[in-house]
Design an enzyme around this catalytic site. Structure first.
Site, PDB file in Angstrom:
ATOM      1  N   SER A   1       0.838  -1.203   0.000  1.00  9.91           N
ATOM      2  CA  SER A   1       0.000   0.000   0.000  1.00  9.91           C
ATOM      3  C   SER A   1       0.865   1.243   0.000  1.00  9.91           C
ATOM      4  O   SER A   1       1.981   1.242   0.555  1.00  9.91           O
ATOM      5  CB  SER A   1      -0.862  -0.028   1.274  1.00  9.91           C
ATOM      6  OG  SER A   1      -1.490   1.206   1.470  1.00  9.91           O
TER       7      SER A   1
ATOM      8  N   TYR B   1      -2.135  -0.816  10.893  1.00 10.46           N
ATOM      9  CA  TYR B   1      -2.380  -1.415   9.571  1.00 10.46           C
ATOM     10  C   TYR B   1      -1.186  -1.161   8.651  1.00 10.46           C
ATOM     11  O   TYR B   1      -0.659  -2.075   8.010  1.00 10.46           O
ATOM     12  CB  TYR B   1      -3.663  -0.854   8.937  1.00 10.46           C
ATOM     13  CG  TYR B   1      -3.738  -1.160   7.460  1.00 10.46           C
ATOM     14  CD1 TYR B   1      -3.998  -2.452   7.021  1.00 10.46           C
ATOM     15  CD2 TYR B   1      -3.482  -0.174   6.498  1.00 10.46           C
ATOM     16  CE1 TYR B   1      -4.019  -2.745   5.658  1.00 10.46           C
ATOM     17  CE2 TYR B   1      -3.499  -0.453   5.144  1.00 10.46           C
ATOM     18  CZ  TYR B   1      -3.776  -1.743   4.721  1.00 10.46           C
ATOM     19  OH  TYR B   1      -3.778  -2.043   3.390  1.00 10.46           O
TER      20      TYR B   1
ATOM     21  N   LYS C   1       1.831  -3.765   6.721  1.00 13.36           N
ATOM     22  CA  LYS C   1       2.275  -3.810   5.316  1.00 13.36           C
ATOM     23  C   LYS C   1       3.787  -3.596   5.240  1.00 13.36           C
ATOM     24  O   LYS C   1       4.501  -4.272   4.498  1.00 13.36           O
ATOM     25  CB  LYS C   1       1.546  -2.740   4.491  1.00 13.36           C
ATOM     26  CG  LYS C   1       0.057  -3.021   4.323  1.00 13.36           C
ATOM     27  CD  LYS C   1      -0.186  -4.281   3.527  1.00 13.36           C
ATOM     28  CE  LYS C   1      -1.634  -4.695   3.487  1.00 13.36           C
ATOM     29  NZ  LYS C   1      -1.863  -6.014   2.920  1.00 13.36           N
TER      30      LYS C   1
HETATM   31  P1  NAD Z   1     -10.952  -6.905   1.209  1.00 11.04           P
HETATM   32  O1  NAD Z   1     -11.151  -6.856   2.680  1.00 11.04           O
HETATM   33  O2  NAD Z   1     -12.118  -6.714   0.330  1.00 11.04           O
HETATM   34  O3  NAD Z   1     -10.228  -8.288   0.802  1.00 11.04           O
HETATM   35  C1  NAD Z   1      -9.359  -8.962   1.667  1.00 11.04           C
HETATM   36  C2  NAD Z   1      -9.852 -10.386   1.750  1.00 11.04           C
HETATM   37  O4  NAD Z   1      -9.000 -11.147   2.610  1.00 11.04           O
HETATM   38  C3  NAD Z   1     -11.270 -10.499   2.329  1.00 11.04           C
HETATM   39  O5  NAD Z   1     -12.071 -11.228   1.426  1.00 11.04           O
HETATM   40  C4  NAD Z   1     -11.095 -11.232   3.652  1.00 11.04           C
HETATM   41  O6  NAD Z   1     -12.194 -12.046   3.949  1.00 11.04           O
HETATM   42  C5  NAD Z   1      -9.809 -12.009   3.390  1.00 11.04           C
HETATM   43  N1  NAD Z   1      -9.011 -12.330   4.576  1.00 11.04           N
HETATM   44  C6  NAD Z   1      -8.543 -11.489   5.523  1.00 11.04           C
HETATM   45  N2  NAD Z   1      -7.805 -12.158   6.416  1.00 11.04           N
HETATM   46  C7  NAD Z   1      -7.781 -13.452   6.028  1.00 11.04           C
HETATM   47  C8  NAD Z   1      -7.176 -14.628   6.543  1.00 11.04           C
HETATM   48  N3  NAD Z   1      -6.452 -14.627   7.662  1.00 11.04           N
HETATM   49  N4  NAD Z   1      -7.369 -15.800   5.888  1.00 11.04           N
HETATM   50  C9  NAD Z   1      -8.121 -15.842   4.754  1.00 11.04           C
HETATM   51  N5  NAD Z   1      -8.703 -14.755   4.222  1.00 11.04           N
HETATM   52  C10 NAD Z   1      -8.539 -13.575   4.856  1.00 11.04           C
HETATM   53  O7  NAD Z   1      -9.814  -5.834   0.865  1.00 11.04           O
HETATM   54  P2  NAD Z   1      -9.316  -5.306  -0.548  1.00 11.04           P
HETATM   55  O8  NAD Z   1      -9.674  -3.874  -0.625  1.00 11.04           O
HETATM   56  O9  NAD Z   1      -9.698  -6.220  -1.606  1.00 11.04           O
HETATM   57  O10 NAD Z   1      -7.746  -5.372  -0.298  1.00 11.04           O
HETATM   58  C11 NAD Z   1      -6.969  -6.487  -0.698  1.00 11.04           C
HETATM   59  C12 NAD Z   1      -5.556  -6.279  -0.187  1.00 11.04           C
HETATM   60  O11 NAD Z   1      -5.045  -5.060  -0.688  1.00 11.04           O
HETATM   61  C13 NAD Z   1      -5.468  -6.177   1.334  1.00 11.04           C
HETATM   62  O12 NAD Z   1      -4.286  -6.843   1.762  1.00 11.04           O
HETATM   63  C14 NAD Z   1      -5.364  -4.696   1.581  1.00 11.04           C
HETATM   64  O13 NAD Z   1      -4.676  -4.413   2.765  1.00 11.04           O
HETATM   65  C15 NAD Z   1      -4.578  -4.238   0.368  1.00 11.04           C
HETATM   66  N6  NAD Z   1      -4.815  -2.838   0.006  1.00 11.04           N
HETATM   67  C16 NAD Z   1      -6.094  -2.376  -0.131  1.00 11.04           C
HETATM   68  C17 NAD Z   1      -6.302  -1.040  -0.452  1.00 11.04           C
HETATM   69  C18 NAD Z   1      -7.713  -0.488  -0.546  1.00 11.04           C
HETATM   70  O14 NAD Z   1      -7.869   0.732  -0.380  1.00 11.04           O
HETATM   71  N7  NAD Z   1      -8.714  -1.280  -0.824  1.00 11.04           N
HETATM   72  C19 NAD Z   1      -5.211  -0.185  -0.662  1.00 11.04           C
HETATM   73  C20 NAD Z   1      -3.921  -0.705  -0.534  1.00 11.04           C
HETATM   74  C21 NAD Z   1      -3.731  -2.031  -0.194  1.00 11.04           C
HETATM   75  C1  WQD Z   2      -9.564   9.627   0.685  1.00 12.42           C
HETATM   76  C2  WQD Z   2      -9.793  11.119   0.865  1.00 12.42           C
HETATM   77  C3  WQD Z   2     -10.108  11.770   3.148  1.00 12.42           C
HETATM   78  C4  WQD Z   2     -13.952   9.704   3.694  1.00 12.42           C
HETATM   79  C5  WQD Z   2      -6.858   4.785   2.912  1.00 12.42           C
HETATM   80  C6  WQD Z   2      -5.811   4.095   3.731  1.00 12.42           C
HETATM   81  C7  WQD Z   2      -4.698   3.610   2.843  1.00 12.42           C
HETATM   82  C8  WQD Z   2      -5.242   2.765   1.678  1.00 12.42           C
HETATM   83  C9  WQD Z   2      -6.346   3.451   0.961  1.00 12.42           C
HETATM   84  C10 WQD Z   2      -5.138   0.455   2.295  1.00 12.42           C
HETATM   85  C11 WQD Z   2      -9.047  11.700   2.054  1.00 12.42           C
HETATM   86  C12 WQD Z   2     -11.356  12.032   2.338  1.00 12.42           C
HETATM   87  C13 WQD Z   2     -12.763  10.199   3.166  1.00 12.42           C
HETATM   88  C14 WQD Z   2     -14.997  10.614   4.005  1.00 12.42           C
HETATM   89  C15 WQD Z   2     -13.610  12.418   3.216  1.00 12.42           C
HETATM   90  N1  WQD Z   2      -5.783   1.538   2.143  1.00 12.42           N
HETATM   91  N2  WQD Z   2     -12.594  11.530   2.939  1.00 12.42           N
HETATM   92  N3  WQD Z   2     -14.775  11.931   3.757  1.00 12.42           N
HETATM   93  O1  WQD Z   2      -7.153   7.831   3.660  1.00 12.42           O
HETATM   94  O2  WQD Z   2      -6.279   8.176   1.299  1.00 12.42           O
HETATM   95  O3  WQD Z   2      -6.279   5.925   2.271  1.00 12.42           O
HETATM   96  O4  WQD Z   2      -7.335   3.879   1.900  1.00 12.42           O
HETATM   97  O5  WQD Z   2      -3.947   0.278   2.184  1.00 12.42           O
HETATM   98  O6  WQD Z   2      -3.862   2.867   3.656  1.00 12.42           O
HETATM   99  O7  WQD Z   2      -5.299   5.006   4.700  1.00 12.42           O
HETATM  100  O8  WQD Z   2      -8.422   6.917   1.648  1.00 12.42           O
HETATM  101  O9  WQD Z   2     -10.762   6.820   0.946  1.00 12.42           O
HETATM  102  O10 WQD Z   2     -10.243   7.025   3.411  1.00 12.42           O
HETATM  103  O11 WQD Z   2      -9.829   8.967   1.914  1.00 12.42           O
HETATM  104  O12 WQD Z   2     -13.476  13.620   3.033  1.00 12.42           O
HETATM  105  O13 WQD Z   2     -16.053  10.241   4.491  1.00 12.42           O
HETATM  106  O14 WQD Z   2     -11.182  11.331   1.137  1.00 12.42           O
HETATM  107  O15 WQD Z   2      -9.893  12.769   4.091  1.00 12.42           O
HETATM  108  O16 WQD Z   2      -8.636  12.989   1.698  1.00 12.42           O
HETATM  109  P1  WQD Z   2      -7.001   7.334   2.286  1.00 12.42           P
HETATM  110  P2  WQD Z   2      -9.891   7.363   2.004  1.00 12.42           P
END
Ligand code: NAD
Ligand code: WQD
Length: 338
Positions: A124, A148, A152
Protein backbone atom coordinates in the site's frame (compact mmCIF):
# COMPACT_ATOMS: atom_id res chain seq x y z
CA UNK A 1 -0.64 -20.50 -15.19
CA UNK A 2 -2.07 -22.07 -12.04
CA UNK A 3 -2.47 -19.35 -9.46
CA UNK A 4 -3.47 -19.41 -5.79
CA UNK A 5 -5.36 -16.23 -4.92
CA UNK A 6 -5.61 -15.53 -1.19
CA UNK A 7 -8.34 -13.07 -0.24
CA UNK A 8 -9.88 -13.71 -3.65
CA UNK A 9 -13.44 -13.12 -2.41
CA UNK A 10 -12.59 -9.53 -1.44
CA UNK A 11 -12.86 -6.32 -3.42
CA UNK A 12 -9.57 -6.27 -5.33
CA UNK A 13 -9.17 -10.05 -5.22
CA UNK A 14 -12.51 -10.75 -6.91
CA UNK A 15 -11.74 -8.37 -9.77
CA UNK A 16 -8.31 -9.91 -10.22
CA UNK A 17 -9.76 -13.44 -10.19
CA UNK A 18 -12.13 -12.45 -12.97
CA UNK A 19 -9.32 -11.04 -15.06
CA UNK A 20 -7.12 -14.10 -14.46
CA UNK A 21 -9.94 -16.40 -15.59
CA UNK A 22 -10.68 -14.28 -18.63
CA UNK A 23 -6.99 -14.48 -19.58
CA UNK A 24 -7.16 -18.28 -19.43
CA UNK A 25 -5.40 -18.91 -16.11
CA UNK A 26 -6.53 -21.57 -13.65
CA UNK A 27 -7.15 -20.28 -10.14
CA UNK A 28 -7.79 -21.56 -6.63
CA UNK A 29 -9.14 -19.15 -4.01
CA UNK A 30 -8.61 -19.25 -0.25
CA UNK A 31 -10.58 -16.74 1.82
CA UNK A 32 -12.04 -17.00 5.33
CA UNK A 33 -14.81 -14.51 4.35
CA UNK A 34 -14.03 -12.34 7.37
CA UNK A 35 -14.60 -9.31 5.16
CA UNK A 36 -16.28 -10.82 2.10
CA UNK A 37 -19.31 -12.74 0.91
CA UNK A 38 -19.25 -16.04 -0.97
CA UNK A 39 -21.68 -14.48 -3.43
CA UNK A 40 -18.68 -12.57 -4.85
CA UNK A 41 -17.06 -15.91 -5.71
CA UNK A 42 -20.26 -17.16 -7.37
CA UNK A 43 -20.55 -13.98 -9.41
CA UNK A 44 -16.95 -14.14 -10.60
CA UNK A 45 -17.60 -17.71 -11.76
CA UNK A 46 -20.76 -16.58 -13.51
CA UNK A 47 -19.09 -13.64 -15.22
CA UNK A 48 -16.14 -15.75 -16.34
CA UNK A 49 -18.33 -18.70 -17.31
CA UNK A 50 -15.88 -20.91 -15.47
CA UNK A 51 -15.74 -22.43 -11.99
CA UNK A 52 -12.75 -22.85 -9.70
CA UNK A 53 -12.03 -24.39 -6.29
CA UNK A 54 -12.87 -22.12 -3.36
CA UNK A 55 -11.65 -22.95 0.16
CA UNK A 56 -13.04 -21.08 3.15
CA UNK A 57 -10.51 -21.08 5.97
CA UNK A 58 -8.07 -18.83 7.78
CA UNK A 59 -4.71 -18.58 6.05
CA UNK A 60 -3.04 -18.73 9.45
CA UNK A 61 -4.05 -22.42 9.47
CA UNK A 62 -0.89 -23.92 8.00
CA UNK A 63 -2.26 -27.49 7.96
CA UNK A 64 -5.28 -26.58 5.84
CA UNK A 65 -3.08 -24.54 3.55
CA UNK A 66 -0.63 -27.41 3.21
CA UNK A 67 -3.49 -29.64 2.06
CA UNK A 68 -4.41 -27.12 -0.65
CA UNK A 69 -0.81 -27.10 -1.89
CA UNK A 70 -0.81 -30.89 -1.83
CA UNK A 71 -3.97 -31.12 -3.93
CA UNK A 72 -3.08 -28.42 -6.45
CA UNK A 73 0.03 -27.41 -8.33
CA UNK A 74 0.77 -23.68 -8.38
CA UNK A 75 3.00 -21.50 -10.52
CA UNK A 76 2.52 -18.54 -8.22
CA UNK A 77 0.47 -16.88 -5.50
CA UNK A 78 -1.29 -13.52 -5.36
CA UNK A 79 -1.68 -12.64 -1.70
CA UNK A 80 -4.56 -10.22 -1.08
CA UNK A 81 -5.75 -11.66 2.24
CA UNK A 82 -5.48 -9.22 5.11
CA UNK A 83 -7.40 -6.87 7.33
CA UNK A 84 -7.38 -3.31 6.01
CA UNK A 85 -9.38 -0.90 8.18
CA UNK A 86 -6.96 1.78 9.37
CA UNK A 87 -9.11 3.05 12.28
CA UNK A 88 -9.86 -0.45 13.54
CA UNK A 89 -6.16 -1.28 13.45
CA UNK A 90 -5.53 1.57 15.90
CA UNK A 91 -8.18 0.20 18.31
CA UNK A 92 -7.25 -3.49 18.03
CA UNK A 93 -3.64 -3.57 16.86
CA UNK A 94 -2.96 -7.16 17.95
CA UNK A 95 -5.69 -8.45 15.68
CA UNK A 96 -4.06 -6.68 12.75
CA UNK A 97 -0.49 -7.73 13.54
CA UNK A 98 -1.70 -11.27 14.32
CA UNK A 99 -3.73 -11.69 11.16
CA UNK A 100 -1.65 -9.86 8.57
CA UNK A 101 1.76 -11.08 9.73
CA UNK A 102 0.82 -14.66 10.67
CA UNK A 103 -1.08 -15.25 7.43
CA UNK A 104 1.85 -13.97 5.36
CA UNK A 105 4.46 -15.98 7.29
CA UNK A 106 2.33 -19.14 7.19
CA UNK A 107 1.77 -18.71 3.47
CA UNK A 108 5.48 -18.30 2.77
CA UNK A 109 6.39 -21.35 4.88
CA UNK A 110 3.91 -23.52 2.99
CA UNK A 111 4.99 -22.08 -0.36
CA UNK A 112 8.64 -22.84 0.39
CA UNK A 113 7.76 -26.38 1.50
CA UNK A 114 6.06 -26.97 -1.85
CA UNK A 115 8.73 -25.14 -3.81
CA UNK A 116 6.33 -22.42 -5.01
CA UNK A 117 8.41 -19.25 -4.83
CA UNK A 118 6.61 -16.68 -6.94
CA UNK A 119 4.56 -14.19 -4.93
CA UNK A 120 2.66 -10.98 -5.69
CA UNK A 121 1.91 -9.09 -2.47
CA UNK A 122 -0.74 -6.42 -1.80
CA UNK A 123 1.15 -3.57 -0.27
CA UNK A 124 0.00 0.00 0.00
CA UNK A 125 0.99 3.62 -0.51
CA UNK A 126 0.48 3.83 3.23
CA UNK A 127 4.05 2.48 3.70
CA UNK A 128 5.47 5.84 2.55
CA UNK A 129 6.51 8.18 5.32
CA UNK A 130 4.07 11.08 5.62
CA UNK A 131 5.61 14.22 4.21
CA UNK A 132 7.37 12.41 1.34
CA UNK A 133 7.73 14.64 -1.74
CA UNK A 134 4.98 14.06 -4.35
CA UNK A 135 4.71 12.31 -6.69
CA UNK A 136 6.10 9.61 -4.45
CA UNK A 137 8.44 7.04 -6.01
CA UNK A 138 9.49 3.64 -4.71
CA UNK A 139 12.77 4.95 -3.26
CA UNK A 140 11.03 7.36 -0.87
CA UNK A 141 11.53 6.86 2.87
CA UNK A 142 9.19 4.34 4.47
CA UNK A 143 7.34 4.77 7.76
CA UNK A 144 3.76 4.49 8.92
CA UNK A 145 1.29 6.19 11.23
CA UNK A 146 -0.99 3.28 12.17
CA UNK A 147 -0.78 -0.47 12.91
CA UNK A 148 -2.38 -1.42 9.57
CA UNK A 149 0.35 0.45 7.72
CA UNK A 150 3.04 -1.14 9.87
CA UNK A 151 1.72 -4.62 9.00
CA UNK A 152 2.28 -3.81 5.32
CA UNK A 153 5.70 -2.34 6.09
CA UNK A 154 6.67 -5.46 8.10
CA UNK A 155 5.31 -7.91 5.53
CA UNK A 156 7.31 -6.12 2.85
CA UNK A 157 10.45 -6.47 4.96
CA UNK A 158 9.78 -10.16 5.65
CA UNK A 159 9.31 -10.82 1.94
CA UNK A 160 12.44 -8.88 0.99
CA UNK A 161 14.42 -10.92 3.53
CA UNK A 162 13.03 -14.21 2.21
CA UNK A 163 13.98 -13.26 -1.35
CA UNK A 164 17.44 -12.14 -0.23
CA UNK A 165 18.07 -15.41 1.63
CA UNK A 166 16.92 -17.65 -1.20
CA UNK A 167 17.60 -16.24 -4.68
CA UNK A 168 15.09 -18.58 -6.30
CA UNK A 169 12.20 -16.53 -4.86
CA UNK A 170 10.47 -13.90 -6.96
CA UNK A 171 8.50 -11.32 -4.99
CA UNK A 172 6.64 -8.29 -6.33
CA UNK A 173 5.41 -5.82 -3.72
CA UNK A 174 2.61 -3.82 -5.31
CA UNK A 175 1.93 -0.54 -3.53
CA UNK A 176 -1.64 0.41 -4.38
CA UNK A 177 -2.86 3.98 -4.12
CA UNK A 178 -6.66 4.51 -3.75
CA UNK A 179 -8.65 1.77 -5.53
CA UNK A 180 -12.23 2.62 -6.53
CA UNK A 181 -14.58 1.56 -9.35
CA UNK A 182 -15.98 -1.85 -10.17
CA UNK A 183 -16.34 -4.33 -13.02
CA UNK A 184 -18.44 -2.86 -15.85
CA UNK A 185 -21.08 -5.56 -15.34
CA UNK A 186 -22.12 -4.03 -12.01
CA UNK A 187 -22.16 -7.55 -10.57
CA UNK A 188 -19.07 -7.28 -8.38
CA UNK A 189 -17.73 -4.31 -6.45
CA UNK A 190 -16.65 -2.97 -3.09
CA UNK A 191 -18.99 -4.14 -0.33
CA UNK A 192 -17.76 -2.79 3.00
CA UNK A 193 -19.36 -4.38 6.03
CA UNK A 194 -20.75 -1.82 8.48
CA UNK A 195 -19.62 1.77 8.31
CA UNK A 196 -17.35 2.36 5.31
CA UNK A 197 -13.75 3.45 5.81
CA UNK A 198 -13.06 4.98 2.43
CA UNK A 199 -14.37 7.89 0.43
CA UNK A 200 -16.13 6.20 -2.52
CA UNK A 201 -18.45 3.94 -0.48
CA UNK A 202 -19.49 7.04 1.50
CA UNK A 203 -20.28 8.84 -1.74
CA UNK A 204 -22.25 5.95 -3.26
CA UNK A 205 -24.21 5.33 -0.04
CA UNK A 206 -25.05 9.04 0.17
CA UNK A 207 -26.18 9.02 -3.46
CA UNK A 208 -28.42 6.05 -2.61
CA UNK A 209 -29.99 8.08 0.20
CA UNK A 210 -28.77 5.65 2.85
CA UNK A 211 -26.71 8.49 4.35
CA UNK A 212 -28.24 11.97 4.45
CA UNK A 213 -24.92 13.60 3.63
CA UNK A 214 -21.29 12.75 3.95
CA UNK A 215 -18.51 14.71 5.60
CA UNK A 216 -15.65 16.21 3.65
CA UNK A 217 -12.77 15.91 6.08
CA UNK A 218 -11.17 19.35 5.96
CA UNK A 219 -11.29 22.17 3.40
CA UNK A 220 -8.24 24.03 4.64
CA UNK A 221 -5.45 21.84 3.24
CA UNK A 222 -2.77 23.35 1.06
CA UNK A 223 -4.41 21.98 -2.12
CA UNK A 224 -6.17 23.77 -5.02
CA UNK A 225 -9.63 23.63 -3.39
CA UNK A 226 -8.54 22.95 0.20
CA UNK A 227 -9.72 19.32 0.28
CA UNK A 228 -7.47 16.25 0.40
CA UNK A 229 -5.89 15.06 -2.85
CA UNK A 230 -5.38 11.35 -3.63
CA UNK A 231 -4.43 9.09 -6.53
CA UNK A 232 -7.65 7.15 -7.28
CA UNK A 233 -7.16 4.09 -9.45
CA UNK A 234 -9.78 1.92 -11.14
CA UNK A 235 -9.86 -1.58 -9.63
CA UNK A 236 -9.87 -3.12 -13.12
CA UNK A 237 -6.60 -1.34 -13.93
CA UNK A 238 -5.27 -2.57 -10.61
CA UNK A 239 -6.27 -6.14 -11.46
CA UNK A 240 -4.39 -5.86 -14.76
CA UNK A 241 -1.33 -4.71 -12.80
CA UNK A 242 -1.35 -8.06 -10.98
CA UNK A 243 -1.39 -9.98 -14.24
CA UNK A 244 1.55 -7.93 -15.49
CA UNK A 245 3.38 -8.41 -12.19
CA UNK A 246 2.89 -12.18 -12.50
CA UNK A 247 4.37 -12.12 -15.99
CA UNK A 248 7.31 -10.09 -14.66
CA UNK A 249 7.82 -12.56 -11.80
CA UNK A 250 8.15 -15.44 -14.24
CA UNK A 251 11.12 -13.65 -15.84
CA UNK A 252 12.86 -12.21 -12.76
CA UNK A 253 13.92 -13.36 -9.32
CA UNK A 254 14.55 -11.24 -6.22
CA UNK A 255 12.17 -8.67 -4.80
CA UNK A 256 10.91 -5.39 -6.16
CA UNK A 257 8.43 -2.75 -4.96
CA UNK A 258 6.22 -1.09 -7.57
CA UNK A 259 3.62 1.67 -7.26
CA UNK A 260 0.23 1.06 -8.85
CA UNK A 261 -1.31 4.49 -9.24
CA UNK A 262 -2.30 6.80 -12.07
CA UNK A 263 0.11 9.60 -11.21
CA UNK A 264 -2.81 12.05 -11.11
CA UNK A 265 -4.25 13.52 -7.92
CA UNK A 266 -7.91 14.46 -7.48
CA UNK A 267 -9.42 16.31 -4.53
CA UNK A 268 -12.44 15.12 -2.57
CA UNK A 269 -14.55 17.80 -4.26
CA UNK A 270 -13.22 16.79 -7.71
CA UNK A 271 -14.55 13.31 -7.00
CA UNK A 272 -17.93 14.54 -5.78
CA UNK A 273 -18.40 16.81 -8.81
CA UNK A 274 -17.33 14.14 -11.31
CA UNK A 275 -19.60 11.58 -9.62
CA UNK A 276 -22.61 13.91 -9.70
CA UNK A 277 -22.03 14.88 -13.32
CA UNK A 278 -21.40 11.45 -14.84
CA UNK A 279 -24.21 9.77 -12.91
CA UNK A 280 -26.68 12.66 -12.79
CA UNK A 281 -27.25 12.21 -9.04
CA UNK A 282 -26.84 14.52 -6.07
CA UNK A 283 -24.30 13.85 -3.34
CA UNK A 284 -25.03 16.21 -0.45
CA UNK A 285 -22.01 16.92 1.74
CA UNK A 286 -20.90 19.03 4.66
CA UNK A 287 -17.46 20.33 5.49
CA UNK A 288 -16.19 18.65 8.64
CA UNK A 289 -12.91 18.90 10.58
CA UNK A 290 -9.81 17.19 9.24
CA UNK A 291 -9.64 13.45 9.97
CA UNK A 292 -6.72 12.70 12.33
CA UNK A 293 -3.81 11.07 10.48
CA UNK A 294 -4.78 12.42 7.03
CA UNK A 295 -2.27 14.30 4.91
CA UNK A 296 -3.02 16.92 2.26
CA UNK A 297 -1.77 15.19 -0.87
CA UNK A 298 -0.70 11.70 -1.96
CA UNK A 299 -0.13 10.60 -5.53
CA UNK A 300 2.13 8.13 -7.25
CA UNK A 301 5.09 8.33 -9.50
CA UNK A 302 3.91 5.45 -11.75
CA UNK A 303 6.97 5.30 -14.03
CA UNK A 304 8.49 2.15 -12.54
CA UNK A 305 5.33 0.16 -13.29
CA UNK A 306 5.54 1.36 -16.89
CA UNK A 307 9.25 0.52 -17.16
CA UNK A 308 9.19 -2.90 -15.49
CA UNK A 309 5.67 -4.18 -16.14
CA UNK A 310 4.68 -2.13 -19.18
CA UNK A 311 1.60 -1.29 -17.14
CA UNK A 312 -0.22 2.00 -16.88
CA UNK A 313 -3.70 2.94 -15.78
CA UNK A 314 -6.12 3.14 -18.70
CA UNK A 315 -9.38 4.22 -17.07
CA UNK A 316 -10.24 7.78 -16.10
CA UNK A 317 -12.14 9.44 -13.28
CA UNK A 318 -15.45 9.28 -15.16
CA UNK A 319 -15.05 5.51 -15.61
CA UNK A 320 -14.32 5.12 -11.91
CA UNK A 321 -17.35 7.18 -10.85
CA UNK A 322 -19.71 5.54 -13.33
CA UNK A 323 -18.64 1.99 -12.50
CA UNK A 324 -18.76 2.56 -8.73
CA UNK A 325 -22.30 3.88 -9.03
CA UNK A 326 -23.47 1.12 -11.38
CA UNK A 327 -22.34 -1.49 -8.85
CA UNK A 328 -23.89 0.31 -5.86
CA UNK A 329 -27.17 1.20 -7.55
CA UNK A 330 -27.63 -2.35 -8.92
CA UNK A 331 -26.78 -3.78 -5.48
CA UNK A 332 -27.98 -1.28 -2.87
CA UNK A 333 -27.28 -3.76 -0.09
CA UNK A 334 -24.16 -5.18 -1.66
CA UNK A 335 -23.82 -8.96 -1.85
CA UNK A 336 -26.11 -9.38 1.16
CA UNK A 337 -29.06 -8.93 -1.19
CA UNK A 338 -28.37 -12.19 -3.00
P1 NAD B 1 -10.95 -6.91 1.21
O1 NAD B 1 -11.15 -6.86 2.68
O2 NAD B 1 -12.12 -6.71 0.33
O3 NAD B 1 -10.23 -8.29 0.80
C1 NAD B 1 -9.36 -8.96 1.67
C2 NAD B 1 -9.85 -10.39 1.75
O4 NAD B 1 -9.00 -11.15 2.61
C3 NAD B 1 -11.27 -10.50 2.33
O5 NAD B 1 -12.07 -11.23 1.43
C4 NAD B 1 -11.10 -11.23 3.65
O6 NAD B 1 -12.19 -12.05 3.95
C5 NAD B 1 -9.81 -12.01 3.39
N1 NAD B 1 -9.01 -12.33 4.58
C6 NAD B 1 -8.54 -11.49 5.52
N2 NAD B 1 -7.81 -12.16 6.42
C7 NAD B 1 -7.78 -13.45 6.03
C8 NAD B 1 -7.18 -14.63 6.54
N3 NAD B 1 -6.45 -14.63 7.66
N4 NAD B 1 -7.37 -15.80 5.89
C9 NAD B 1 -8.12 -15.84 4.75
N5 NAD B 1 -8.70 -14.76 4.22
C10 NAD B 1 -8.54 -13.57 4.86
O7 NAD B 1 -9.81 -5.83 0.86
P2 NAD B 1 -9.32 -5.31 -0.55
O8 NAD B 1 -9.67 -3.87 -0.63
O9 NAD B 1 -9.70 -6.22 -1.61
O10 NAD B 1 -7.75 -5.37 -0.30
C11 NAD B 1 -6.97 -6.49 -0.70
C12 NAD B 1 -5.56 -6.28 -0.19
O11 NAD B 1 -5.04 -5.06 -0.69
C13 NAD B 1 -5.47 -6.18 1.33
O12 NAD B 1 -4.29 -6.84 1.76
C14 NAD B 1 -5.36 -4.70 1.58
O13 NAD B 1 -4.68 -4.41 2.76
C15 NAD B 1 -4.58 -4.24 0.37
N6 NAD B 1 -4.82 -2.84 0.01
C16 NAD B 1 -6.09 -2.38 -0.13
C17 NAD B 1 -6.30 -1.04 -0.45
C18 NAD B 1 -7.71 -0.49 -0.55
O14 NAD B 1 -7.87 0.73 -0.38
N7 NAD B 1 -8.71 -1.28 -0.82
C19 NAD B 1 -5.21 -0.18 -0.66
C20 NAD B 1 -3.92 -0.70 -0.53
C21 NAD B 1 -3.73 -2.03 -0.19
C1 WQD C 1 -9.56 9.63 0.68
C2 WQD C 1 -9.79 11.12 0.87
C3 WQD C 1 -10.11 11.77 3.15
C4 WQD C 1 -13.95 9.70 3.69
C5 WQD C 1 -6.86 4.78 2.91
C6 WQD C 1 -5.81 4.09 3.73
C7 WQD C 1 -4.70 3.61 2.84
C8 WQD C 1 -5.24 2.77 1.68
C9 WQD C 1 -6.35 3.45 0.96
C10 WQD C 1 -5.14 0.45 2.29
C11 WQD C 1 -9.05 11.70 2.05
C12 WQD C 1 -11.36 12.03 2.34
C13 WQD C 1 -12.76 10.20 3.17
C14 WQD C 1 -15.00 10.61 4.01
C15 WQD C 1 -13.61 12.42 3.22
N1 WQD C 1 -5.78 1.54 2.14
N2 WQD C 1 -12.59 11.53 2.94
N3 WQD C 1 -14.77 11.93 3.76
O1 WQD C 1 -7.15 7.83 3.66
O2 WQD C 1 -6.28 8.18 1.30
O3 WQD C 1 -6.28 5.93 2.27
O4 WQD C 1 -7.34 3.88 1.90
O5 WQD C 1 -3.95 0.28 2.18
O6 WQD C 1 -3.86 2.87 3.66
O7 WQD C 1 -5.30 5.01 4.70
O8 WQD C 1 -8.42 6.92 1.65
O9 WQD C 1 -10.76 6.82 0.95
O10 WQD C 1 -10.24 7.03 3.41
O11 WQD C 1 -9.83 8.97 1.91
O12 WQD C 1 -13.48 13.62 3.03
O13 WQD C 1 -16.05 10.24 4.49
O14 WQD C 1 -11.18 11.33 1.14
O15 WQD C 1 -9.89 12.77 4.09
O16 WQD C 1 -8.64 12.99 1.70
P1 WQD C 1 -7.00 7.33 2.29
P2 WQD C 1 -9.89 7.36 2.00
Amino acid sequence: MNILVTGGAGYIGSHTCLQLLRAGHEIVVVDNLINANEEAVRRVQKLAGKSFPFYQFDLCDGNRLDEVFTHHTFDGVIHFAGLKAVGESVSIPLRYYGNNLNSTITLCRVMARHNVKRLIFSSSATVYQPGSPMPVNEDAALGCTNPYGWTKFMCEQILRDIAAADPTWSVVLLRYFNPIGADESGLIGEDPSGIPNNLMPYITQTALGRLEKFSVFGDDYDTPDGTGVRDYIHVVDLAQGHMDALAYATQHTGSVAINLGTGVGYSVLDIVRAFEKVNDVKVPYQIAPRRPGDVATVYADPRKAKQLLNWQAEKNLEDMCRDSWRWQSMNPKGFAEA
